[in-house]
Design a protein around this motif. Structure first.
Motif: not given
Length: 205
Positions: A135-143, A168-170, A196-199
């Motif tokens: 159920t985890n759809k979020t990454l919290t650490a860069d790279y 992951a959706t984030t 939701t994405m970062k560069k």
């Protein structure tokens, strides 16, 4: 639907299948859902395939467990030498408790190395949190997952029922950077459901 009337899944979603014979017609609804319960799994396509999970200098990935019996039992004694799958069809699954399994440079990245042709499938989030990865759809650490399969020419898709899932959706910055670079024997790309994405998260993916 193939010439024999067998229905094959090609992706997630729903479809209506219609069959006609003379004046008769019938329809059926088909739904394909993603099974995110399967942890990241490697299946030997040839005898004697060794699976390693190290970074430069043969430093084994931390906080990782593996199973050779479909998740019935798990071991935490992975070494830099990896695990050899004696026969084609043998499998190894991975789970862990690490936010990233990546690094800001190639030398920092933990990546899988495959000595012979090997199928890969399952949910990569099993490496992030072994307890709630379905159920985890979020990454919290860069790279996160940076270079994880980079240059693994022995990495292969098995079939439509066995895919690599990146649910992951984030996403974080550079999280999938170079993840599949030079994996030239992959024939199907993972679906990318992120909203939701970062560069740089798909940079050189």
């Amino acid at each position: 639907v193939d010439d024999e009337g067998v229905v094959h899944a090609v992706g997630t979603g729903t479809a209506v299948i219609t069959a006609k014979a003379g004046s008769k017609k019938a329809t059926c609804d088909v739904s394909v859902v993603v099974n995110l319960e399967t942890p990241l799994t490697f299946e030997a396509a040839a005898d004697g395939a060794t699976v390693k999970f190290n970074k430069y200098g043969n430093i084994v990935a931390p906080n990782v467990e593996y199973s050779l019996d479909g998740g019935i039992t798990w071991k935490d004694d992975l070494t830099a030498a990896g695990v050899t799958l004696a026969a084609a069809g043998d499998k190894i699954s991975f789970r862990g408790t690490n936010e990233t399994y990546g690094g800001i440079s190639f030398d920092d990245c933990y990546r899988f190395e495959l000595s012979a042709e090997t199928f890969a499938y399952g949910n990569v989030m099993s490496l992030i949190n072994k307890d709630n990865y379905p159920t985890n759809k979020t990454l919290t650490a860069d790279y996160a997952f940076n270079g994880m399969f980079c240059e693994q020419e022995n990495l292969k898709n098995k079939d439509a029922d066995h895919q690599i899932f990146l649910p992951a959706t984030t996403l974080t910055e550079d999280c999938y950077y170079g993840m599949f670079t030079a994996c030239k024997n992959l024939t199907t790309a993972p679906e990318l459901p992120a909203t939701t994405m970062k560069k740089g998260c798909y940079n050189s993916m």
